[in-house]
Design a protein around this motif. Sequence first.
Motif, short mmCIF file in Angstrom:
data_model
loop_
_atom_site.label_atom_id
_atom_site.label_comp_id
_atom_site.label_asym_id
_atom_site.label_seq_id
_atom_site.Cartn_x
_atom_site.Cartn_y
_atom_site.Cartn_z
N GLY A 42 14.41 -28.97 13.66
CA GLY A 42 13.28 -29.07 12.25
C GLY A 42 13.11 -27.77 12.61
N VAL A 43 13.56 -26.97 11.01
CA VAL A 43 12.81 -25.62 11.41
C VAL A 43 11.73 -25.05 10.51
CG1 VAL A 43 13.68 -23.68 10.85
CG2 VAL A 43 15.47 -25.47 11.88
N GLY A 44 11.18 -25.01 11.47
CA GLY A 44 9.37 -24.49 10.67
C GLY A 44 10.05 -22.75 10.03
N ALA A 45 10.65 -22.20 8.87
CA ALA A 45 11.07 -21.04 8.62
C ALA A 45 10.34 -20.05 9.04
CB ALA A 45 11.40 -20.89 6.89
N PRO A 46 10.80 -18.66 9.46
CA PRO A 46 9.93 -17.72 9.85
C PRO A 46 9.28 -16.83 8.27
CG PRO A 46 12.04 -17.48 10.61
CD PRO A 46 12.81 -18.72 9.67
N HIS A 47 7.40 -16.46 8.26
CA HIS A 47 7.09 -16.18 7.87
C HIS A 47 5.24 -15.77 8.02
CE1 HIS A 47 5.19 -20.16 9.73
NE2 HIS A 47 4.21 -19.54 8.31
N THR A 48 5.01 -15.45 7.15
CA THR A 48 3.83 -14.37 7.97
C THR A 48 2.81 -15.69 6.63
OG1 THR A 48 4.03 -12.83 5.81
CG2 THR A 48 4.91 -12.67 8.14
N HIS A 49 1.41 -15.47 7.09
CA HIS A 49 0.80 -15.24 6.43
C HIS A 49 -1.12 -15.13 6.55
CE1 HIS A 49 -0.91 -18.09 9.34
NE2 HIS A 49 0.06 -18.81 9.49
N PRO A 50 -1.59 -14.48 5.42
CA PRO A 50 -3.51 -13.72 6.62
C PRO A 50 -4.65 -14.64 7.02
CG PRO A 50 -3.12 -14.92 4.09
CD PRO A 50 -1.73 -14.97 4.63
N HIS A 51 -3.60 -16.16 7.36
CA HIS A 51 -4.69 -16.81 8.51
C HIS A 51 -4.36 -16.06 9.63
CE1 HIS A 51 -3.69 -18.29 4.22
NE2 HIS A 51 -4.95 -19.00 4.65
N VAL A 52 -5.47 -16.61 10.61
CA VAL A 52 -6.00 -16.26 12.03
C VAL A 52 -4.93 -17.98 12.56
CG1 VAL A 52 -6.98 -17.19 14.11
CG2 VAL A 52 -7.32 -14.71 12.20
N ALA A 75 5.37 -29.29 25.30
CA ALA A 75 3.30 -30.35 25.18
C ALA A 75 2.47 -30.07 26.65
CB ALA A 75 3.64 -31.66 25.84
N GLY A 76 1.40 -29.46 25.51
CA GLY A 76 -0.30 -28.88 26.47
C GLY A 76 0.04 -27.21 26.00
N ASP A 77 1.11 -26.54 25.96
CA ASP A 77 0.96 -25.09 25.61
C ASP A 77 0.46 -24.81 24.12
OD1 ASP A 77 2.65 -24.40 27.70
OD2 ASP A 77 4.27 -24.96 26.60
N THR A 78 0.25 -23.51 23.85
CA THR A 78 -0.56 -23.22 23.38
C THR A 78 -0.40 -21.66 22.43
OG1 THR A 78 -2.73 -22.30 24.48
CG2 THR A 78 -3.23 -24.80 23.38
N ILE A 79 -0.41 -21.76 21.80
CA ILE A 79 -0.48 -20.06 20.64
C ILE A 79 -1.57 -19.83 19.73
CG2 ILE A 79 1.42 -18.61 19.61
CD1 ILE A 79 3.69 -20.50 20.08
N ALA A 80 -1.75 -18.64 19.69
CA ALA A 80 -2.42 -17.99 18.52
C ALA A 80 -2.05 -16.37 18.25
CB ALA A 80 -4.19 -17.73 19.82
N PHE A 81 -2.18 -16.74 17.02
CA PHE A 81 -1.38 -15.98 15.87
C PHE A 81 -2.04 -15.53 15.18
CE2 PHE A 81 1.12 -20.03 16.19
CZ PHE A 81 2.43 -19.39 16.56
N PRO A 82 -1.98 -13.91 14.89
CA PRO A 82 -2.48 -12.75 14.62
C PRO A 82 -2.00 -13.50 13.00
CG PRO A 82 -1.12 -11.56 15.76
CD PRO A 82 -1.24 -12.97 15.87
N PRO A 83 -3.49 -12.47 11.96
CA PRO A 83 -2.87 -12.54 10.95
C PRO A 83 -1.81 -11.68 10.44
CG PRO A 83 -5.05 -11.17 11.14
CD PRO A 83 -4.92 -11.79 12.25
N ASP A 84 -0.95 -11.97 9.61
CA ASP A 84 0.27 -11.53 9.03
C ASP A 84 1.33 -10.92 10.20
OD1 ASP A 84 -1.16 -11.37 6.56
OD2 ASP A 84 -1.65 -9.56 7.04
N ILE A 85 1.37 -11.67 11.17
CA ILE A 85 3.14 -11.82 12.23
C ILE A 85 3.87 -12.56 11.58
CG2 ILE A 85 1.85 -13.64 13.83
CD1 ILE A 85 2.65 -11.31 15.93
N LEU A 86 5.48 -11.92 11.70
CA LEU A 86 6.02 -13.42 11.40
C LEU A 86 6.55 -13.87 12.81
CD1 LEU A 86 8.38 -13.40 9.16
CD2 LEU A 86 9.71 -12.19 10.99
N HIS A 87 6.27 -14.88 12.74
CA HIS A 87 6.53 -16.71 13.10
C HIS A 87 7.06 -17.59 12.62
CE1 HIS A 87 3.08 -17.04 11.24
NE2 HIS A 87 3.63 -18.31 11.30
N GLY A 88 8.66 -18.33 13.53
CA GLY A 88 9.12 -19.68 13.01
C GLY A 88 9.11 -20.47 14.10
N THR A 89 9.74 -21.46 14.26
CA THR A 89 10.38 -22.43 14.70
C THR A 89 11.28 -23.56 14.76
OG1 THR A 89 9.37 -23.96 16.47
CG2 THR A 89 8.86 -24.76 14.54
N VAL A 90 12.14 -23.42 15.96
CA VAL A 90 12.83 -24.51 15.98
C VAL A 90 12.42 -25.57 17.22
CG1 VAL A 90 15.56 -25.35 15.82
CG2 VAL A 90 14.94 -22.77 15.02
#
Length: 110
Positions: A42-52, A75-90
């Motif tokens: 499954g893919v979370g397509a690359p995107h940005t948003h103004p939210h933390v 499992a157990g890992d965490t990520i903190a994304f700042p606003p407007d950073i390009l991110h996605g996942t597989v």
Amino acid sequence: MEAKVVLHHEVPFTELGGGVKRRVLAYNAQQMIVEVVFEKGGVGAPHTHPHVQSTYVKSGAFRFTIDGKDVDVTAGDTIAFPPDILHGTVCLEAGTLLDIFTPMREDFIG
């Protein structure tokens, strides 16, 4: 402001396609928690948003691409994304992410 209690079993999933579905859990104007379930591949397509955004890997394994750099999390890992950073996942191994947004994502409700 009152506390908002959300019973997990009462909240339906929204199918996003491609082996990904999400369930919006408790939220108010300041924050929102969302459960996102992925099948392997499954893919979370690359995107940005103004939210933390903070993400907790509840289960599974994922390869995130964050601002052009890949990182593998499990499992157990965490990520903190700042606003407007390009991110996605597989999704490398079927699993679940818990995403917390500040402020809440109005585009996820209604």
